[in-house]
Design a protein around this motif. Structure first.
Motif, mmCIF file in Angstrom:
data_model
loop_
_atom_site.group_PDB
_atom_site.id
_atom_site.type_symbol
_atom_site.label_atom_id
_atom_site.label_comp_id
_atom_site.label_asym_id
_atom_site.label_seq_id
_atom_site.Cartn_x
_atom_site.Cartn_y
_atom_site.Cartn_z
ATOM 1 N N TYR A 43 9.603 -5.023 5.414
ATOM 2 C CA TYR A 43 10.470 -4.668 6.536
ATOM 3 C C TYR A 43 9.811 -5.322 7.745
ATOM 4 C CZ TYR A 43 12.864 -1.854 10.074
ATOM 5 O OH TYR A 43 13.592 -1.460 11.155
ATOM 6 N N VAL A 44 10.259 -6.539 8.055
ATOM 7 C CA VAL A 44 9.522 -7.424 8.961
ATOM 8 C C VAL A 44 9.289 -6.840 10.353
ATOM 9 C CG1 VAL A 44 9.515 -9.690 10.075
ATOM 10 C CG2 VAL A 44 10.165 -9.488 7.669
ATOM 11 N N PRO A 45 10.315 -6.307 11.049
ATOM 12 C CA PRO A 45 10.042 -5.795 12.405
ATOM 13 C C PRO A 45 8.954 -4.734 12.438
ATOM 14 C CG PRO A 45 12.406 -5.945 12.022
ATOM 15 C CD PRO A 45 11.749 -6.159 10.702
ATOM 16 N N MET A 46 9.004 -3.810 11.489
ATOM 17 C CA MET A 46 7.985 -2.752 11.460
ATOM 18 C C MET A 46 6.638 -3.307 11.009
ATOM 19 S SD MET A 46 8.002 0.995 9.643
ATOM 20 C CE MET A 46 9.296 1.580 10.762
ATOM 21 N N ALA A 47 6.652 -4.266 10.092
ATOM 22 C CA ALA A 47 5.399 -4.871 9.637
ATOM 23 C C ALA A 47 4.670 -5.522 10.807
ATOM 24 C CB ALA A 47 5.676 -5.897 8.539
ATOM 25 N N VAL A 48 5.411 -6.236 11.642
ATOM 26 C CA VAL A 48 4.796 -6.885 12.810
ATOM 27 C C VAL A 48 4.238 -5.834 13.763
ATOM 28 C CG1 VAL A 48 5.264 -8.286 14.859
ATOM 29 C CG2 VAL A 48 6.206 -8.967 12.641
ATOM 30 N N VAL A 94 0.866 -1.124 6.399
ATOM 31 C CA VAL A 94 1.944 -2.063 6.768
ATOM 32 C C VAL A 94 3.006 -2.088 5.663
ATOM 33 C CG1 VAL A 94 2.489 -4.466 7.314
ATOM 34 C CG2 VAL A 94 0.368 -3.430 8.176
ATOM 35 N N PRO A 95 4.295 -1.982 6.034
ATOM 36 C CA PRO A 95 5.369 -1.956 5.024
ATOM 37 C C PRO A 95 5.642 -3.332 4.406
ATOM 38 C CG PRO A 95 6.323 -1.862 7.217
ATOM 39 C CD PRO A 95 4.832 -1.785 7.404
ATOM 40 N N LYS A 141 3.671 -2.686 -7.414
ATOM 41 C CA LYS A 141 2.350 -2.075 -7.337
ATOM 42 C C LYS A 141 2.084 -1.559 -5.917
ATOM 43 C CE LYS A 141 -0.406 -1.939 -10.009
ATOM 44 N NZ LYS A 141 -1.389 -2.939 -10.511
ATOM 45 N N GLU A 142 1.447 -0.390 -5.857
ATOM 46 C CA GLU A 142 1.001 0.150 -4.579
ATOM 47 C C GLU A 142 -0.484 -0.145 -4.416
ATOM 48 O OE1 GLU A 142 2.187 4.242 -5.168
ATOM 49 O OE2 GLU A 142 3.832 4.001 -3.739
ATOM 50 N N ASN A 143 -0.880 -0.575 -3.225
ATOM 51 C CA ASN A 143 -2.289 -0.853 -2.974
ATOM 52 C C ASN A 143 -3.097 0.438 -3.032
ATOM 53 O OD1 ASN A 143 -1.946 -3.678 -2.388
ATOM 54 N ND2 ASN A 143 -1.074 -3.088 -0.413
ATOM 55 N N LYS A 144 -4.337 0.327 -3.517
ATOM 56 C CA LYS A 144 -5.188 1.520 -3.582
ATOM 57 C C LYS A 144 -5.461 2.070 -2.189
ATOM 58 C CE LYS A 144 -9.696 -0.873 -3.698
ATOM 59 N NZ LYS A 144 -10.233 -0.308 -2.457
ATOM 60 N N GLU A 145 -5.503 1.176 -1.177
ATOM 61 C CA GLU A 145 -5.725 1.645 0.191
ATOM 62 C C GLU A 145 -4.555 2.493 0.664
ATOM 63 O OE1 GLU A 145 -7.975 -2.184 -0.350
ATOM 64 O OE2 GLU A 145 -5.948 -1.497 -0.801
#
Length: 212
Positions: free
Chosen positions: A74-79, A141-142, A156-160
């Motif tokens: 989700y680019v806007p939120m990721a930024v 970050v999404p 996959k979900e990151n362990k963090e």
């Protein structure tokens, strides 16, 4: 007498100046990371150190052969989230410039999906901030990752991210228990059936609530 308005303007100006030194790019499909571009961006005569992190696709995972990783965001939120992480890094370490790039779409084995470059006067600041940024990107970050194998694929979900989720859930549970104890003490042990009281819970929602 302190001119608070001027001080506020100065702080906001410094914040904007810091943001101007941060380069954040979410790269569309089939746009490989140009590492030299981001290293050049953070380079400066005053910089005694440039720390970088390059996240690449490895060929196996838990005995399975990996063909590629695929990323969506989700680019806007990721930024916005990456900008927030950069601000947090700047508040903790003395940094000069930051560059963050993340690819979307397929990233074959051996290619880079995420790249971070951080410059500072001294190496400790750049190294610590670089590690903080990649951990924070993976945790908050999404951006979503699918691993594609020779015999299937899986998101996959990151362990963090899982660790951060666990911390938040534990914090919410602790906060709920704290609120409940305060509520019970306000109602003199009569539980939910006591007289109606006003509770300014302060640490829970920051709002005033009513309870029966």
């Amino acid at each position: 007498m302190v001119n608070t308005s001027k001080a506020k303007d100065t702080c906001e100006g410094e914040k904007m100046a810091d943001e101007d030194r941060d380069l954040i790019e979410i790269l569309e499909e089939h746009n490989p990371v140009d590492m030299a571009k981001y290293i050049n961006y953070v380079s400066a005569p005053q910089a005694g150190a440039i720390a970088t992190f390059s996240g690449t696709t490895r060929h196996t995972f838990e005995g399975k052969t990996v063909l590629e990783l695929r990323y969506e965001a989700y680019v806007p939120m990721a930024v916005r989230c990456i900008k927030s992480a950069c601000q947090s890094a700047r508040s903790s370490w003395n940094l000069m410039s930051i560059a963050v790039a993340h690819c979307l779409g397929p990233v074959p084995v051996g290619e880079t999906s995420v790249f971070i470059a951080v410059s500072s006067v001294h190496r400790d600041d750049a190294l610590d901030a670089c590690k903080f940024l990649i951990d924070e990107i993976k945790a908050s970050v999404p951006i979503w990752k699918k691993e594609v194998y020779t015999n299937g694929e899986v998101w996959k979900e990151n362990k963090e991210f899982l660790e951060r989720k666990s911390e938040l859930e534990k914090g919410a549970q602790d906060k709920y228990r704290g609120c409940r104890k305060r509520l019970e003490s306000k109602t003199n042990g009569h539980g939910c059936c006591g007289a109606k009281v006003k509770i300014d819970d302060g640490g829970c929602n920051g709002e005033r609530t009513e309870a029966e």
